[in-house]
Design a protein around this motif. Structure first.
Motif, PDB file in Angstrom:
ATOM      1  N   TYR A  61       0.900  -0.894   0.257  1.00  0.00           N
ATOM      2  CA  TYR A  61      -0.049  -0.190   0.001  1.00  0.00           C
ATOM      3  C   TYR A  61       0.903   1.265   0.079  1.00  0.00           C
ATOM      4  O   TYR A  61       0.864   2.000  -0.900  1.00  0.00           O
ATOM      5  CB  TYR A  61      -0.843  -0.098   1.264  1.00  0.00           C
ATOM      6  N   ILE A  62       1.955   1.318   1.008  1.00  0.00           N
ATOM      7  CA  ILE A  62       2.744   2.430   1.200  1.00  0.00           C
ATOM      8  C   ILE A  62       4.106   1.864   0.735  1.00  0.00           C
ATOM      9  O   ILE A  62       4.461   0.909   1.210  1.00  0.00           O
ATOM     10  CB  ILE A  62       2.552   3.311   2.609  1.00  0.00           C
ATOM     11  N   HIS A 133      -5.170  -1.629  -0.504  1.00  0.00           N
ATOM     12  CA  HIS A 133      -4.280  -1.750   0.834  1.00  0.00           C
ATOM     13  C   HIS A 133      -3.467  -2.679   1.525  1.00  0.00           C
ATOM     14  O   HIS A 133      -3.212  -2.841   2.614  1.00  0.00           O
ATOM     15  CB  HIS A 133      -5.668  -1.366   1.896  1.00  0.00           C
ATOM     16  N   LYS A 135      -0.607  -5.744   1.902  1.00  0.00           N
ATOM     17  CA  LYS A 135       0.861  -5.765   1.781  1.00  0.00           C
ATOM     18  C   LYS A 135       1.327  -7.322   1.903  1.00  0.00           C
ATOM     19  O   LYS A 135       0.967  -8.044   2.637  1.00  0.00           O
ATOM     20  CB  LYS A 135       1.446  -5.392   3.319  1.00  0.00           C
ATOM     21  N   TRP A 159       7.353   1.821  14.559  1.00  0.00           N
ATOM     22  CA  TRP A 159       5.928   1.314  14.894  1.00  0.00           C
ATOM     23  C   TRP A 159       5.837  -0.235  15.230  1.00  0.00           C
ATOM     24  O   TRP A 159       6.632  -0.923  14.750  1.00  0.00           O
ATOM     25  CB  TRP A 159       5.179   1.367  13.456  1.00  0.00           C
ATOM     26  N   TYR A 240      -6.501   1.386  13.817  1.00  0.00           N
ATOM     27  CA  TYR A 240      -7.851   2.444  13.853  1.00  0.00           C
ATOM     28  C   TYR A 240      -9.005   1.540  14.051  1.00  0.00           C
ATOM     29  O   TYR A 240      -9.293   0.651  13.262  1.00  0.00           O
ATOM     30  CB  TYR A 240      -7.692   2.862  12.350  1.00  0.00           C
ATOM     31  N   HIS A 271      -3.574   9.187  13.139  1.00  0.00           N
ATOM     32  CA  HIS A 271      -4.638   9.822  12.443  1.00  0.00           C
ATOM     33  C   HIS A 271      -5.663  10.448  13.657  1.00  0.00           C
ATOM     34  O   HIS A 271      -6.269   9.410  14.079  1.00  0.00           O
ATOM     35  CB  HIS A 271      -5.311   8.952  11.482  1.00  0.00           C
ATOM     36  N   LYS A 303      -2.903  -5.486  12.893  1.00  0.00           N
ATOM     37  CA  LYS A 303      -4.439  -5.721  12.610  1.00  0.00           C
ATOM     38  C   LYS A 303      -4.596  -7.292  12.760  1.00  0.00           C
ATOM     39  O   LYS A 303      -4.271  -7.953  11.957  1.00  0.00           O
ATOM     40  CB  LYS A 303      -4.888  -5.624  10.957  1.00  0.00           C
ATOM     41  N   ASN A 318      -8.105  -3.103   8.895  1.00  0.00           N
ATOM     42  CA  ASN A 318      -8.409  -2.489   9.874  1.00  0.00           C
ATOM     43  C   ASN A 318      -9.909  -2.689  10.274  1.00  0.00           C
ATOM     44  O   ASN A 318     -10.542  -3.119   9.323  1.00  0.00           O
ATOM     45  CB  ASN A 318      -8.080  -1.210   9.586  1.00  0.00           C
TER      46      ASN A 318
END
Ligand code: G3P
Length: 383
Positions: A61-62, A133, A135, A159, A240, A271, A303, A318
Protein backbone atom coordinates in the motif's frame (compact mmCIF):
# COMPACT_ATOMS: atom_id res chain seq x y z
CA UNK A 1 -3.67 18.21 8.94
CA UNK A 2 -2.72 21.09 11.24
CA UNK A 3 -4.18 19.15 14.20
CA UNK A 4 -2.07 16.13 13.24
CA UNK A 5 1.09 18.23 12.95
CA UNK A 6 0.46 19.82 16.34
CA UNK A 7 -0.17 16.44 17.92
CA UNK A 8 2.96 14.95 16.35
CA UNK A 9 4.93 17.79 17.89
CA UNK A 10 3.41 17.23 21.36
CA UNK A 11 3.36 13.43 21.16
CA UNK A 12 6.10 12.24 18.77
CA UNK A 13 5.15 8.53 19.22
CA UNK A 14 8.79 7.53 19.12
CA UNK A 15 9.29 5.80 22.48
CA UNK A 16 10.86 2.33 22.47
CA UNK A 17 8.47 -0.59 22.95
CA UNK A 18 8.82 -4.31 23.71
CA UNK A 19 9.18 -6.71 20.80
CA UNK A 20 9.51 -10.48 20.56
CA UNK A 21 11.84 -12.62 18.49
CA UNK A 22 10.19 -14.13 15.37
CA UNK A 23 8.19 -17.17 16.49
CA UNK A 24 7.50 -20.32 14.45
CA UNK A 25 4.57 -22.73 14.48
CA UNK A 26 3.69 -25.60 12.19
CA UNK A 27 0.25 -25.73 10.63
CA UNK A 28 -0.16 -28.81 8.49
CA UNK A 29 2.91 -28.85 6.24
CA UNK A 30 3.35 -25.08 6.48
CA UNK A 31 5.56 -23.16 8.90
CA UNK A 32 4.20 -19.84 10.11
CA UNK A 33 6.51 -17.19 11.58
CA UNK A 34 5.09 -14.21 13.45
CA UNK A 35 7.11 -10.96 13.23
CA UNK A 36 6.61 -8.09 15.66
CA UNK A 37 9.54 -5.82 14.77
CA UNK A 38 10.08 -4.14 11.45
CA UNK A 39 13.85 -4.62 11.27
CA UNK A 40 13.41 -8.40 11.71
CA UNK A 41 10.63 -8.56 9.17
CA UNK A 42 12.35 -6.45 6.52
CA UNK A 43 15.54 -8.51 6.90
CA UNK A 44 13.53 -11.70 6.30
CA UNK A 45 11.72 -10.21 3.31
CA UNK A 46 14.94 -8.91 1.75
CA UNK A 47 16.56 -12.30 2.34
CA UNK A 48 13.67 -14.00 0.61
CA UNK A 49 13.96 -11.66 -2.39
CA UNK A 50 17.74 -12.17 -2.50
CA UNK A 51 17.16 -15.94 -2.61
CA UNK A 52 14.48 -15.85 -5.32
CA UNK A 53 15.19 -18.14 -8.26
CA UNK A 54 12.06 -17.89 -10.38
CA UNK A 55 9.61 -15.16 -9.42
CA UNK A 56 8.79 -12.47 -6.88
CA UNK A 57 5.31 -11.00 -6.31
CA UNK A 58 5.55 -7.80 -4.28
CA UNK A 59 2.54 -5.68 -3.36
CA UNK A 60 2.38 -2.76 -0.94
CA UNK A 61 0.00 0.00 0.00
CA UNK A 62 2.69 2.48 1.08
CA UNK A 63 6.22 2.36 -0.30
CA UNK A 64 8.33 5.21 1.04
CA UNK A 65 11.24 6.49 -1.04
CA UNK A 66 13.49 6.38 2.02
CA UNK A 67 16.33 4.10 3.11
CA UNK A 68 14.14 1.03 3.65
CA UNK A 69 12.19 1.78 0.47
CA UNK A 70 15.45 1.96 -1.48
CA UNK A 71 16.65 -1.33 -0.02
CA UNK A 72 13.52 -3.04 -1.32
CA UNK A 73 13.84 -1.36 -4.69
CA UNK A 74 17.48 -2.43 -4.94
CA UNK A 75 16.65 -6.02 -3.95
CA UNK A 76 13.85 -6.25 -6.50
CA UNK A 77 16.05 -4.78 -9.24
CA UNK A 78 18.89 -7.17 -8.36
CA UNK A 79 16.47 -10.08 -8.62
CA UNK A 80 15.24 -8.90 -12.02
CA UNK A 81 18.84 -8.45 -13.19
CA UNK A 82 19.66 -12.09 -12.45
CA UNK A 83 16.64 -13.30 -14.45
CA UNK A 84 13.96 -13.59 -11.78
CA UNK A 85 10.50 -12.52 -13.00
CA UNK A 86 9.51 -9.67 -10.68
CA UNK A 87 5.96 -8.35 -10.40
CA UNK A 88 5.24 -5.23 -8.36
CA UNK A 89 1.96 -3.60 -7.34
CA UNK A 90 1.65 -0.41 -5.32
CA UNK A 91 -1.21 1.95 -4.64
CA UNK A 92 -1.02 5.22 -6.55
CA UNK A 93 -3.03 7.28 -4.08
CA UNK A 94 -1.13 6.16 -0.97
CA UNK A 95 2.15 7.12 -2.64
CA UNK A 96 1.23 10.49 -4.14
CA UNK A 97 3.77 12.11 -1.83
CA UNK A 98 6.60 9.86 -3.04
CA UNK A 99 8.48 11.31 -6.05
CA UNK A 100 7.48 9.52 -9.26
CA UNK A 101 11.17 9.05 -10.07
CA UNK A 102 11.45 6.58 -7.17
CA UNK A 103 9.04 4.28 -8.96
CA UNK A 104 10.97 4.24 -12.25
CA UNK A 105 12.11 0.68 -11.69
CA UNK A 106 14.33 -1.51 -13.85
CA UNK A 107 12.38 -2.06 -17.07
CA UNK A 108 12.57 -5.82 -16.60
CA UNK A 109 10.23 -5.47 -13.61
CA UNK A 110 6.50 -5.71 -14.33
CA UNK A 111 4.90 -2.81 -12.47
CA UNK A 112 1.23 -2.15 -11.80
CA UNK A 113 0.57 1.24 -10.26
CA UNK A 114 -2.94 0.70 -8.93
CA UNK A 115 -4.81 3.77 -10.22
CA UNK A 116 -6.69 5.96 -7.79
CA UNK A 117 -9.36 6.86 -10.32
CA UNK A 118 -10.82 3.92 -12.20
CA UNK A 119 -13.41 3.45 -14.94
CA UNK A 120 -16.99 3.07 -13.76
CA UNK A 121 -16.74 5.44 -10.80
CA UNK A 122 -20.00 7.14 -11.77
CA UNK A 123 -21.95 4.02 -12.76
CA UNK A 124 -20.86 1.74 -9.94
CA UNK A 125 -19.01 3.76 -7.33
CA UNK A 126 -18.55 0.91 -4.85
CA UNK A 127 -17.05 -1.42 -7.45
CA UNK A 128 -14.77 1.28 -8.82
CA UNK A 129 -13.54 2.66 -5.52
CA UNK A 130 -11.24 1.38 -2.78
CA UNK A 131 -7.50 1.49 -2.35
CA UNK A 132 -5.14 -1.44 -2.74
CA UNK A 133 -4.42 -1.63 0.97
CA UNK A 134 -2.66 -5.01 0.84
CA UNK A 135 0.89 -5.75 1.93
CA UNK A 136 2.09 -8.98 0.34
CA UNK A 137 5.24 -10.71 -0.76
CA UNK A 138 5.46 -14.12 -2.44
CA UNK A 139 8.76 -15.69 -3.52
CA UNK A 140 8.90 -18.76 -5.79
CA UNK A 141 5.57 -19.96 -4.29
CA UNK A 142 7.69 -21.18 -1.37
CA UNK A 143 7.66 -18.17 0.95
CA UNK A 144 4.87 -15.70 1.54
CA UNK A 145 4.50 -12.66 3.80
CA UNK A 146 1.39 -10.74 4.82
CA UNK A 147 0.37 -8.39 7.59
CA UNK A 148 0.24 -4.79 8.65
CA UNK A 149 3.67 -3.58 7.60
CA UNK A 150 3.97 -1.07 4.80
CA UNK A 151 7.46 -0.38 3.46
CA UNK A 152 9.35 2.50 5.08
CA UNK A 153 12.04 3.44 7.59
CA UNK A 154 9.54 4.74 10.14
CA UNK A 155 7.95 1.30 10.36
CA UNK A 156 11.28 -0.51 10.81
CA UNK A 157 11.81 0.60 14.39
CA UNK A 158 9.20 3.10 15.49
CA UNK A 159 5.89 1.32 14.86
CA UNK A 160 4.78 -1.91 16.53
CA UNK A 161 3.19 -4.01 13.85
CA UNK A 162 2.57 -7.69 13.09
CA UNK A 163 3.28 -9.71 9.95
CA UNK A 164 3.33 -13.45 9.24
CA UNK A 165 5.64 -15.43 6.99
CA UNK A 166 4.41 -18.69 5.49
CA UNK A 167 6.78 -21.39 4.26
CA UNK A 168 5.14 -24.36 2.61
CA UNK A 169 2.03 -25.25 0.64
CA UNK A 170 -0.22 -22.59 2.24
CA UNK A 171 1.81 -19.94 0.38
CA UNK A 172 -0.69 -20.69 -2.37
CA UNK A 173 -3.22 -18.60 -0.42
CA UNK A 174 -1.07 -15.50 -0.89
CA UNK A 175 0.10 -16.36 -4.38
CA UNK A 176 -3.49 -16.81 -5.46
CA UNK A 177 -4.43 -13.49 -3.89
CA UNK A 178 -1.70 -11.72 -5.84
CA UNK A 179 -2.40 -13.48 -9.14
CA UNK A 180 -6.15 -12.78 -9.06
CA UNK A 181 -5.53 -9.11 -8.35
CA UNK A 182 -2.80 -8.83 -10.97
CA UNK A 183 -4.83 -10.47 -13.73
CA UNK A 184 -7.89 -8.36 -12.86
CA UNK A 185 -6.06 -5.02 -12.89
CA UNK A 186 -3.04 -5.46 -15.18
CA UNK A 187 -2.84 -3.15 -18.18
CA UNK A 188 -2.71 -4.82 -21.63
CA UNK A 189 1.07 -4.33 -21.78
CA UNK A 190 1.58 -6.43 -18.66
CA UNK A 191 1.78 -10.25 -18.83
CA UNK A 192 -0.96 -12.56 -17.59
CA UNK A 193 0.06 -14.66 -14.60
CA UNK A 194 -0.81 -18.37 -14.56
CA UNK A 195 -3.74 -18.91 -12.22
CA UNK A 196 -3.02 -22.35 -10.82
CA UNK A 197 -5.44 -24.15 -8.52
CA UNK A 198 -4.59 -25.28 -5.04
CA UNK A 199 -2.83 -28.65 -4.94
CA UNK A 200 -3.32 -29.01 -1.20
CA UNK A 201 -6.28 -27.76 0.74
CA UNK A 202 -5.50 -26.64 4.24
CA UNK A 203 -8.80 -25.73 5.87
CA UNK A 204 -7.12 -24.41 9.01
CA UNK A 205 -5.09 -21.73 7.18
CA UNK A 206 -6.81 -19.67 4.53
CA UNK A 207 -6.75 -16.17 3.13
CA UNK A 208 -9.87 -14.01 3.13
CA UNK A 209 -9.75 -11.30 0.51
CA UNK A 210 -11.87 -8.18 0.20
CA UNK A 211 -12.41 -7.21 -3.41
CA UNK A 212 -14.61 -4.17 -3.98
CA UNK A 213 -14.80 -4.69 -7.77
CA UNK A 214 -16.44 -8.09 -7.07
CA UNK A 215 -18.54 -6.70 -4.20
CA UNK A 216 -16.90 -9.31 -1.98
CA UNK A 217 -15.93 -8.40 1.60
CA UNK A 218 -15.42 -11.67 3.51
CA UNK A 219 -13.03 -10.34 6.18
CA UNK A 220 -15.90 -8.69 8.03
CA UNK A 221 -17.74 -12.03 8.10
CA UNK A 222 -14.60 -13.81 9.26
CA UNK A 223 -14.45 -11.46 12.26
CA UNK A 224 -18.18 -11.67 12.98
CA UNK A 225 -18.19 -15.46 12.83
CA UNK A 226 -15.13 -15.86 15.06
CA UNK A 227 -16.37 -13.41 17.70
CA UNK A 228 -19.77 -15.11 17.61
CA UNK A 229 -18.14 -18.47 18.44
CA UNK A 230 -16.15 -17.14 21.42
CA UNK A 231 -16.76 -18.80 24.77
CA UNK A 232 -13.66 -17.75 26.68
CA UNK A 233 -11.61 -14.80 25.42
CA UNK A 234 -11.23 -12.43 22.49
CA UNK A 235 -8.08 -10.32 22.00
CA UNK A 236 -8.06 -7.70 19.29
CA UNK A 237 -5.20 -5.37 18.33
CA UNK A 238 -6.07 -2.58 15.96
CA UNK A 239 -4.44 0.61 14.75
CA UNK A 240 -7.71 2.27 13.76
CA UNK A 241 -10.68 0.77 15.55
CA UNK A 242 -13.99 2.13 14.30
CA UNK A 243 -16.33 -0.87 14.52
CA UNK A 244 -19.61 -0.85 12.62
CA UNK A 245 -22.95 -1.70 14.24
CA UNK A 246 -22.65 -5.46 13.77
CA UNK A 247 -19.03 -5.79 14.95
CA UNK A 248 -19.89 -3.66 17.97
CA UNK A 249 -22.92 -5.85 18.70
CA UNK A 250 -20.87 -9.04 18.32
CA UNK A 251 -18.28 -7.76 20.83
CA UNK A 252 -20.95 -6.65 23.29
CA UNK A 253 -22.85 -9.95 22.96
CA UNK A 254 -19.64 -11.86 23.65
CA UNK A 255 -18.88 -9.75 26.72
CA UNK A 256 -22.48 -10.15 27.92
CA UNK A 257 -22.16 -13.93 27.85
CA UNK A 258 -19.04 -13.79 29.98
CA UNK A 259 -16.31 -13.78 27.34
CA UNK A 260 -13.22 -11.74 28.33
CA UNK A 261 -13.11 -9.28 25.42
CA UNK A 262 -10.02 -7.08 25.20
CA UNK A 263 -9.24 -4.47 22.59
CA UNK A 264 -5.78 -2.91 22.31
CA UNK A 265 -5.47 0.34 20.38
CA UNK A 266 -2.92 3.14 20.26
CA UNK A 267 -3.55 5.80 22.88
CA UNK A 268 -2.75 8.19 20.07
CA UNK A 269 -2.40 6.95 16.52
CA UNK A 270 -0.98 8.86 13.57
CA UNK A 271 -4.55 9.77 12.48
CA UNK A 272 -6.24 12.14 14.89
CA UNK A 273 -9.68 11.84 13.26
CA UNK A 274 -9.60 8.03 13.40
CA UNK A 275 -8.77 8.28 17.12
CA UNK A 276 -11.67 10.59 17.80
CA UNK A 277 -14.04 8.33 15.90
CA UNK A 278 -12.78 5.29 17.80
CA UNK A 279 -13.32 7.12 21.09
CA UNK A 280 -16.96 7.64 20.15
CA UNK A 281 -17.43 3.88 20.81
CA UNK A 282 -15.45 3.58 24.03
CA UNK A 283 -18.35 4.43 26.34
CA UNK A 284 -20.61 1.78 24.80
CA UNK A 285 -17.83 -0.82 24.88
CA UNK A 286 -16.81 -0.13 28.46
CA UNK A 287 -20.40 -0.10 29.72
CA UNK A 288 -20.88 -3.43 27.95
CA UNK A 289 -17.91 -5.00 29.74
CA UNK A 290 -15.34 -4.85 26.92
CA UNK A 291 -11.89 -3.97 28.27
CA UNK A 292 -9.90 -1.35 26.36
CA UNK A 293 -6.12 -0.99 26.56
CA UNK A 294 -4.24 2.05 25.27
CA UNK A 295 -0.78 1.51 23.79
CA UNK A 296 1.55 4.18 25.14
CA UNK A 297 3.90 6.63 23.43
CA UNK A 298 4.35 4.66 20.21
CA UNK A 299 2.17 3.67 17.30
CA UNK A 300 0.75 0.16 17.23
CA UNK A 301 -0.34 -0.62 13.69
CA UNK A 302 -1.10 -4.37 13.89
CA UNK A 303 -4.34 -5.81 12.53
CA UNK A 304 -4.65 -9.04 14.50
CA UNK A 305 -7.10 -10.96 16.66
CA UNK A 306 -7.39 -14.25 18.49
CA UNK A 307 -10.41 -16.08 19.87
CA UNK A 308 -10.37 -18.69 22.65
CA UNK A 309 -6.72 -19.59 22.02
CA UNK A 310 -7.80 -21.44 18.86
CA UNK A 311 -8.49 -18.95 16.11
CA UNK A 312 -6.32 -16.11 14.80
CA UNK A 313 -6.27 -13.55 12.08
CA UNK A 314 -3.33 -11.49 10.86
CA UNK A 315 -3.65 -9.26 7.87
CA UNK A 316 -4.01 -5.87 6.30
CA UNK A 317 -7.59 -4.98 7.25
CA UNK A 318 -8.34 -2.52 10.00
CA UNK A 319 -11.65 -2.79 11.82
CA UNK A 320 -13.13 0.26 10.16
CA UNK A 321 -15.40 0.93 7.23
CA UNK A 322 -12.59 1.68 4.80
CA UNK A 323 -11.04 -1.76 5.31
CA UNK A 324 -14.11 -3.90 5.92
CA UNK A 325 -16.34 -2.55 3.15
CA UNK A 326 -14.09 -0.33 1.06
CA UNK A 327 -10.56 -1.44 0.24
CA UNK A 328 -8.73 -4.39 -1.30
CA UNK A 329 -7.51 -6.34 1.71
CA UNK A 330 -6.12 -9.74 2.61
CA UNK A 331 -6.19 -11.45 6.02
CA UNK A 332 -5.07 -14.90 6.98
CA UNK A 333 -7.56 -16.86 9.05
CA UNK A 334 -5.71 -19.54 11.05
CA UNK A 335 -7.37 -22.16 13.23
CA UNK A 336 -4.41 -23.44 15.21
CA UNK A 337 -3.71 -23.41 18.94
CA UNK A 338 0.04 -22.90 18.44
CA UNK A 339 -0.35 -19.78 16.32
CA UNK A 340 -3.04 -18.43 18.67
CA UNK A 341 -0.72 -19.04 21.66
CA UNK A 342 2.06 -17.10 19.91
CA UNK A 343 -0.26 -14.19 19.19
CA UNK A 344 -1.58 -14.28 22.76
CA UNK A 345 2.01 -13.98 23.99
CA UNK A 346 2.46 -10.99 21.70
CA UNK A 347 -0.77 -9.50 23.08
CA UNK A 348 0.46 -10.00 26.67
CA UNK A 349 3.77 -8.38 25.73
CA UNK A 350 1.96 -5.40 24.19
CA UNK A 351 -0.15 -4.98 27.33
CA UNK A 352 3.06 -4.34 29.27
CA UNK A 353 3.32 -1.15 27.20
CA UNK A 354 -0.31 -0.16 27.61
CA UNK A 355 -2.66 1.11 30.28
CA UNK A 356 -6.19 -0.03 30.80
CA UNK A 357 -8.85 2.60 30.20
CA UNK A 358 -11.31 2.22 33.05
CA UNK A 359 -14.93 3.19 32.81
CA UNK A 360 -14.47 5.69 35.64
CA UNK A 361 -11.51 7.35 33.92
CA UNK A 362 -13.37 7.47 30.63
CA UNK A 363 -16.47 9.00 32.13
CA UNK A 364 -14.36 11.62 33.88
CA UNK A 365 -12.74 12.85 30.64
CA UNK A 366 -12.92 16.58 29.94
CA UNK A 367 -16.14 17.99 28.47
CA UNK A 368 -14.12 19.36 25.57
CA UNK A 369 -13.24 15.78 24.60
CA UNK A 370 -16.92 14.78 24.65
CA UNK A 371 -17.72 17.69 22.37
CA UNK A 372 -14.88 16.65 20.03
CA UNK A 373 -16.23 13.10 19.80
CA UNK A 374 -19.69 14.45 18.91
CA UNK A 375 -18.29 16.83 16.33
CA UNK A 376 -16.36 14.16 14.39
CA UNK A 377 -19.05 11.44 14.66
CA UNK A 378 -20.73 12.35 11.31
CA UNK A 379 -17.47 11.24 9.62
CA UNK A 380 -17.84 7.63 10.87
CA UNK A 381 -19.59 6.32 7.72
CA UNK A 382 -16.63 7.48 5.62
CA UNK A 383 -13.84 5.95 7.70
O1 G3P B 1 -3.64 2.22 6.08
P1 G3P B 1 -2.69 1.46 6.96
O2 G3P B 1 -3.42 0.68 8.01
O3 G3P B 1 -1.70 0.68 6.21
O4 G3P B 1 -1.90 2.59 7.75
C1 G3P B 1 -1.14 3.50 7.03
C2 G3P B 1 -0.83 4.71 7.82
O5 G3P B 1 -1.95 5.18 8.47
C3 G3P B 1 -0.29 5.78 6.96
O6 G3P B 1 -0.48 7.01 7.50
Amino acid sequence: MAAERLRRHRHPLDAPFPTAAPADNTVGATTTTVYTFGDDLYAAMLDAIAGARDHVFFETYIWKGDDVGHRFRDALEAAAARGVEVYVVYDAFANLVVPRSFFRLDTRIHVLRFPWVRAGALVSPLRASGRDHRKLLVVDDELGFVGGYNIGSLYARHWRDTHVRLAGPAVWELRNGFVDFWNRWRTPALPVLPDVGSTSWLPQLRAARNSPSDLVFPIRNVYLDAIDRATSHVQITQAYFIPDREILAALLDAAARGVDVRVLVPERSNHVVADWLARGHYGTLLRGGVRIFLYADAMIHAKTATVDGRWSTVGTANIDRLSLTGNYEINLEIVDAGVAATLEEVFAMDLTNARELTRAAWEARPTLHKVGERLVSPLAPFL
